[in-house]
Design an enzyme around this catalytic site. Structure first.
Site, short mmCIF file in Angstrom:
data_model
loop_
_atom_site.label_atom_id
_atom_site.label_comp_id
_atom_site.label_asym_id
_atom_site.label_seq_id
_atom_site.Cartn_x
_atom_site.Cartn_y
_atom_site.Cartn_z
N TYR A 55 7.54 19.83 13.45
CA TYR A 55 6.36 19.07 13.04
C TYR A 55 6.54 17.57 13.30
CZ TYR A 55 2.78 16.80 10.28
OH TYR A 55 1.74 15.99 9.89
N HIS A 85 -5.12 6.44 13.62
CA HIS A 85 -5.03 6.29 12.16
C HIS A 85 -5.30 4.86 11.69
CE1 HIS A 85 -3.54 10.29 12.45
NE2 HIS A 85 -3.07 10.36 11.22
N ASN A 197 3.95 7.62 7.61
CA ASN A 197 4.18 8.44 6.42
C ASN A 197 4.94 7.59 5.41
OD1 ASN A 197 4.81 11.98 7.11
ND2 ASN A 197 2.93 10.88 6.81
N TYR A 282 -5.62 -6.91 -37.80
CA TYR A 282 -4.72 -6.22 -36.89
C TYR A 282 -4.39 -7.04 -35.65
CZ TYR A 282 -5.52 -1.73 -39.31
OH TYR A 282 -5.60 -0.71 -40.21
N ARG A 285 -1.35 -9.17 -36.92
CA ARG A 285 -0.12 -8.55 -37.43
C ARG A 285 0.34 -7.36 -36.62
NH1 ARG A 285 -1.60 -4.35 -41.81
NH2 ARG A 285 -3.81 -4.75 -42.20
N PHE A 331 5.83 11.99 0.78
CA PHE A 331 4.79 10.99 1.05
C PHE A 331 3.71 10.97 -0.03
CE2 PHE A 331 4.00 14.89 3.58
CZ PHE A 331 2.97 15.42 2.81
N GLU A 416 -4.63 18.63 3.25
CA GLU A 416 -4.15 17.68 2.24
C GLU A 416 -5.11 17.77 1.05
OE1 GLU A 416 -4.29 14.38 4.87
OE2 GLU A 416 -2.72 15.24 6.13
#
Length: 516
Positions: A55, A85, A197, A282, A285, A331, A416
């Site tokens: 791959y 990409h 990646n 609050y 404190r 990844f 994915e």
């Protein structure tokens, strides 16, 4: 002056990352790492020359992993990957983020489990050390399969095909690299995939948020203490015995910060007797409990991010000791996404309790100060609408704090099918930090004004220094005036670290961040 740091793979510290973020630092790869890098690259080169499908080496990517690529096209495969990409949109990432991206990508590849040649790492470091800023759009990553789009834009610049930012303008990369004396990178098998990646963009953005918030958090502690005195609150809630019984480390440390900041206050001493109030609100404190819990979350996030900055997060991974190449999912940026979501909630809460302190100060029935901190309320509105601005910002942060990590959308034709959304989770921290900074700037103005009504009594030495610092930029406000510019000036004191710096002058206090 530039400081040189040695990049020892797997050993980047939070302090080194902070120095890289700030700039003025160069990185030199430890020569001891080079033999392992060469051995890792040899495994990939052998796989590329072989017949078995591997791959990302001789196959397509993502849903196209079943497509075999011929040997003569392996270099073009990597180049096409980067070109296809590089599809980001939006405003470019800031130079500080790019410095971290370049450094952490080099650090990851130098771990020698990515199969890239030394020249890939050397080119990343050369671009970093030359102060070059690749043009990388901020939007387009879902935080899984790596931060594909932003890392592709970064890589495209290294190849001479993308762009760099020069004086804020986009300039074609080839000429910028030539001017810097850097040879454009030519990719070989798997190298494009290894470069894109990984979680380096989301990690860099999360670290950017952490580092931007550090001076703001310190200022929140200092201003919170000033408000305690301005409201003539008790220091009893900061007694160490209370916090030891609970055992939460952030809470224990924040109480110690407050004791140190308030020590020696004549304002506090003036109402130890004759004050009929039994307990403070609050927002005064419970500051150790609230801000301390936020500190614990931020400390945990810092540990996660340091681990991630040193991690190997591409795919497939190379194991030179036995020549294995194993496909996995490092990844996937879920650790970064969850850390960034926790940071977002903590940042929002620091702002939320600060907004409550402002509301308390302007409410005469609670603070026992003049209404809206004006001696002539009615004719003057004082801090009435400044508080409205703080409320608007605190409310905005509530929406921004919604966890991004639970909002997965499948991509790549359902290959994915679960993604982290870490990149947005980290990117949205900057507007949140800005909102909290403005809330604290308003609180600083309000608490300083409240102190004016308590004169001639003095607060502690360090808090009086903070009061005097503000007065160099903003005078007391006996009557209404144009306040927006003064809010900006006070906010600058918060974000720059000038207000929070007093915390570091006090001896014996625990560090804000714990060592990794």
């Amino acid at each position: 002056m530039t400081t040189e740091l040695t990049l020892t793979p797997g050993a980047l510290t939070l302090e080194q990352l902070q120095a890289l973020h700030a700039g003025g630092v160069t990185l030199k790869l430890d020569d001891a790492a080079r033999p392992a890098i060469r051995a890792s690259a040899a495994v990939v080169q052998a796989a590329a020359a072989g017949d078995a499908p591997v791959y990302g080496v001789n196959t397509g990517f993502g849903k196209l992993a079943n497509k075999r690529i011929s040997n003569e096209d392996l270099a073009l495969l990597q180049l096409n990957l980067i070109r296809s990409h590089s599809v980001g949109v939006g405003e470019p990432l800031q130079p500080a983020v790019l410095r971290l991206m370049l450094a952490t990508k080099a650090a990851s590849l130098a771990r020698a489990h990515s199969g890239v040649r030394e020249v890939v790492i050397d080119t990343l470091l050369a671009v970093l050390n030359a102060g070059l800023v690749p043009y990388v759009p901020s939007q387009g990553s879902v935080g899984a399969s790596g931060d594909l789009a932003p890392l592709s834009h970064m890589t495209l610049a290294l190849l001479g095909e993308g762009e760099f930012l020069v004086d804020g303008k986009r300039v074609h990369a080839a000429g910028v690299l030539t001017d810097a004396g850097i040879e454009p990178l030519v990719l070989q098998a798997k190298e494009g995939l290894a470069l894109i990646n990984g979680t380096q963009t989301s990690t860099a953005l999360a670290l950017h948020g952490l580092f931007a918030f550090e001076p703001v958090l310190e200022a929140a502690l200092v201003i919170g203490a000033l408000t305690v005195d301005a409201a003539r609150g008790s220091d009893g809630p900061f007694d160490p015995r209370i916090h030891a019984l609970r055992g939460q480390p952030g809470q224990i440390d924040v109480a110690q910060y407050y004791r140190a900041l308030l020590a020696g206050s004549a304002i506090r001493a003036s109402h130890e007797e004759g004050d009929d109030r039994v307990q403070d609100p609050y927002c005064l404190r419970c500051q150790p409990q609230v801000v301390g819990a936020c500190l614990d979350q931020l400390r945990h996030a810092s540990l996660v991010l340091v681990r991630e900055a040193n991690a190997v997060t591409d795919n497939p991974l190379v194991f030179p000791e036995d020549g294995a190449m194993i496909s996995g999912g490092n990844f996937h940026a879920e650790p970064v996404a969850l850390a960034a979501d926790a940071m977002a909630v903590a940042i929002a809460e620091v702002g939320a309790i600060a907004e409550r302190r402002i509301a308390m100060l302007i409410d005469a029935s609670v603070s026992r100060l003049p209404a809206f901190l004006s001696a002539d309320a009615g004719l003057n509105s004082g801090f009435m609408i400044a508080h409205v601005t703080a409320a608007a910002l605190a409310s905005e942060n509530k929406s921004l704090a919604h966890p991004a990590s639970v909002d997965s959308l499948p991509t790549s034709a359902n290959q994915e099918d679960h993604v982290s959304m870490a990149t947005f989770a980290a990117r949205r921290l900057q507007p949140m930090v800005s909102n909290v900074s403005h809330i604290l700037g308003i609180e600083l103005l309000a608490s300083a004004q409240a102190i004016e009504f308590l004169r001639p009594l003095q607060s502690s030495v360090v808090l009086e220094w903070v009061h005097a610092l503000l007065r160099q930029h903003s005078a007391a406000m006996p009557t209404d005036r144009y306040l927006a510019p003064e809010i900006e000036r006070a906010t600058t004191l918060v974000r720059s670290g000038e207000v929070g710096s007093v915390l570091r002058t006090l001896p014996g206090l625990p560090a804000l961040w714990v060592p990794a």
